[in-house]
Each structure stands twice: as C-alpha cells, then as structure tokens.
Scaffold this active site. Structure first.
Site, short mmCIF file in Angstrom:
data_model
loop_
_atom_site.label_atom_id
_atom_site.label_comp_id
_atom_site.label_asym_id
_atom_site.label_seq_id
_atom_site.Cartn_x
_atom_site.Cartn_y
_atom_site.Cartn_z
N TYR A 127 0.86 -1.19 0.00
CA TYR A 127 0.00 0.00 0.00
C TYR A 127 0.89 1.23 0.00
CZ TYR A 127 -3.38 3.49 1.61
OH TYR A 127 -4.17 4.61 1.72
N GLU A 215 -3.74 7.48 -3.91
CA GLU A 215 -3.65 6.20 -3.20
C GLU A 215 -3.44 5.08 -4.21
OE1 GLU A 215 -6.31 4.32 0.26
OE2 GLU A 215 -7.26 4.13 -1.72
#
Length: 409
Positions: A127, A215
């Site tokens: 991530y 993101e």
C-alpha cells in the site's frame, strides 16, 4: 473531486509512473476488441496465452469492487479473463448493471464503463499513498507492506505496519526518502531503483495535479520483479481545479449525488446525508455544530449545507429548492449568525423560496447577527408560516419535534 481508475491510470502514465496497459470500454464489443489488442491471443484456440492474462474491472467511484455483487446476481466487479470472448461475456454482465459494495451502500452504483487491462502476475502487494496532512501543513506518505486490503483494516489490526514519512513542501520528496521507503517496505536490491522511481513519480503527480490524495492499492511486485501501480484512487483540491481544465473535464456527475451536483452549480457547499431534518446554515463550523445539536436532541440531519459568508438571495432560494427536493426531509432548520452575511438577505431568501417553492414541511428559523431585527421584521410581514427559535438549542428541539410530528402523519 474523484475520478475513475482508468482516468487515474492516464494521469500516472503522464508522470511516468509504471502501471499495466489498459483501455476503457463502454460496450461489450469494445471490451472484446480491447482484449484482442492487449492480449497475447493464440489464434488456434482464441485464448489469451498465460503471459497475456487480462482483467475486467467495473468503473465506479467506490472501493471493494472485487467483493461486490451486482443486483442481477453476478458476483464481483473485478474478473480475470482468458479470452476476448470471455472479456465480452463479463462486460455484458457488468455494463448497465448496478454494483453493490460496502462503500456504495445498498443502493449501489450503475456501471457505465469497464477497464480492460493487463493482469499482472503478483508476487507481493503493498500500500502506498500521499495525502495532505493538515496538522503539519505538508504532504505525508502513508505506506504499508499490507496491500490489497483497506488501510483502515490494517490500522485497526496491525498499526505497527503503517509507515509515515512527511515531505518538506519546499524541498519536495528527496532521493534519501524514496530509498528509505523502499528499504522499509522490503524491496530487494534489484527492485529498489524501480521503486524509488515510482515513488518519485507519484509525488510529482500529487503536486503537479494539485491532489489532496493519491492512493495506490495495491502497489505490486510482479513475479518478474517489476514494480507497478496496479490500482489508483485520486482526490483533488476543488479550489485548484481552475488550473487543471483537463482534470475538471474528467468529472463524472453520474457518480455523484444529484443534490450535490445541483448545489455545486450555485456554489453551495452541500453534502447529502440520510436523516430527515434539513439544515441551512452559514459557516462550516456552525453547520457542524447544528448537525451535532440535532443529534444531541434525538434528531437526524439530512444534510450539511453551508451557504457561505456572502450568499445572495438567489443562492438561498436555490438552497431551499435542493432541500425540499429531498423526499426524506420532514423539517428544515435555518440557523444563521450574520457577520459578513446579513440576516435580512437570508430572510428575503426564505421569503423568495416560499413564493417559488411550495414549503411542504415545517421551517424552524433561528436568526442572530447583522440586521437581525430587520430580517425578523421581513419574515413577520411576509406571511410565511415559520417556527421561530430563540437560540440554537431551542431551534434544534423544535426541529426534532416538528420532524417527528410530520413523520407520524
């Protein structure tokens, strides 16, 4: 403003961020054609060879697509396919159908487009995000070795696995920081250079597009050792969109609440909620306090609506139209504290709205500030049926009572 994944991939490619090839399709025919173009198809069998797998991804502004379910019974908004024919069949089951995920709520979202892209053979999922950190007034990198799942889940179960790296807004992201992040995220030495380049490209994307968030989830390492941004989500600073007409053109109003779209046309700050007491307030802080006190007295706010410090009579009238259009609204609470905003302007807006729109629900009004007496006199002489309140607590209690009475009818 949010954009679709396929649009995010276009921006990433513009800034040199490594990602899989892909194109968007609006029809099943287009999906099949793109699959033939991207896939390494065996002409004898019509199937995509093992090194040319493809993925079909529903394009909506919501996460959890892979675990979602279409209302037609089709499972999942993300599917790996083995042939152009299968790409067509999957696209047919997605396009025009409503996909329900944990982020869409039970109403779901209609899928108008699908992304047809190369399917990466994943060895690791990570991530990586860059956000605006208001407390430090600087960009902040948030990263984790736990990719492919919601970052909220990681924060709840394994907070120690979340890395945070603040970036000096004047100096920008430095090579030592990208190298540090690559090491902390466990990249092998042979992958470090590619990871550093990707991190730098994401930061340049973040700054160059005036983002409030970029993101990447997941950021992947393939079995060949390539480092790729596989799925991307962008949020932009709406106040900076005038500098990016090409990004503003990516806005998909079909993915937004129609009430919010209408409010934006009149420069009103509106967010729809699921309660039954509509709020019309000037000032974001006062609007939040108004919603809080409605909840305190047992009610449920239907919206956040800040008409701003310099709203016109026309804007107030349009605000009432938006509030009345919400079928769940059983009462309206007007809470105005006039500083820059003059109370008599709001009062005239209420009168105009009553003449233009049939006010079918009770309206509770609390007015204070500049020209308050003039505003109250305007309302008194107008003949509009209103419930007057002395202070905010009184207004909230009366609004909750009025909504309850209206609901029981």
């Amino acid at each position: 403003m949010n954009i679709h994944e396929y649009q995010a991939k276009e921006l990433l490619e513009k800034f040199g961020v490594a990602t899989t090839r892909g194109k968007v399709a609006s029809t099943a025919d287009e999906a099949e054609a793109i699959a033939r173009e991207l896939g390494d198809v065996d002409l004898a069998t019509g199937r995509v060879r093992p090194n040319g797998g493809l993925v079909i991804k529903a394009q909506i502004h919501a996460g959890g697509r892979g675990k979602g379910t279409f209302k037609n019974g089709f499972k999942g908004g993300v599917h790996v396919v083995k042939s152009p024919k299968e790409a067509r069949e999957v696209a047919e089951k997605m396009l025009g159908q409503t996909l329900v995920t944990h982020q869409t709520g039970p109403a779901g979202r209609v899928v108008h487009k699908v992304l047809v892209a190369e399917a990466a053979k994943i060895a690791r999922e990570l991530y990586f995000a860059i956000v605006r950190d208001r407390p430090i007034a600087a960009p902040l990198v948030v990263a984790s070795t736990e990719g492919g799942v919601e970052i909220e889940t990681v924060a709840a179960k394994s907070p120690d696995k979340i890395l945070r790296e603040p970036i000096d807004p004047l100096a920008g992201m430095q090579p030592f920081q990208t190298r540090k992040l690559a090491k902390q995220l466990g990249f092998e030495q042979s992958q470090t250079k590619a990871a550093m380049k990707l991190f730098d490209g994401l930061y340049r994307t973040f700054i160059g597009c005036d983002c409030s968030m970029v993101e990447i989830n997941p950021l992947v390492v393939t079995k060949k050792g390539d480092v790729l941004a596989l799925d991307a989500k962008f949020n932009f600073d709406d106040n900076a969109l005038y500098r990016h007409p090409e990004i503003a053109a990516m806005r998909d109003v079909a993915e937004e609440d129609p009430r919010e779209v209408e409010a934006s046309k009149h420069e009103l700050n509106y967010i729809g909620l699921d309660g039954n007491i509509a709020c019309l307030v000037n000032g974001a802080g006062l609007a939040m306090a108004t919603m809080d006190i409605i909840k305190f007295y047992g009610g449920s706010p239907a919206n956040f609506l800040d008409v701003g410090g310099g709203a016109t009579e026309e804007q107030v009238t349009e605000a009432f139209k938006i509030l009345i259009a919400d079928k769940n609204v059983k009462a309206i609470l007007v809470n105005i504290f006039g500083g820059i905003m003059k109370v008599d302007v709001i009062a005239q807006g209420i009168i105009n709205a009553a003449k233009t729109v049939r006010l079918s629900v009770p309206v509770v009004v609390r007015l204070e500030g500049t020209n308050v007496e003039k505003g109250k006199q305007l309302l008194k002489k107008s003949g509009v049926e209103l419930i007057s309140a002395d202070d905010l607590a009184d207004a909230a209690q009366k609004a909750v009572k009025a909504a309850g009475a209206a609901k029981s009818k």
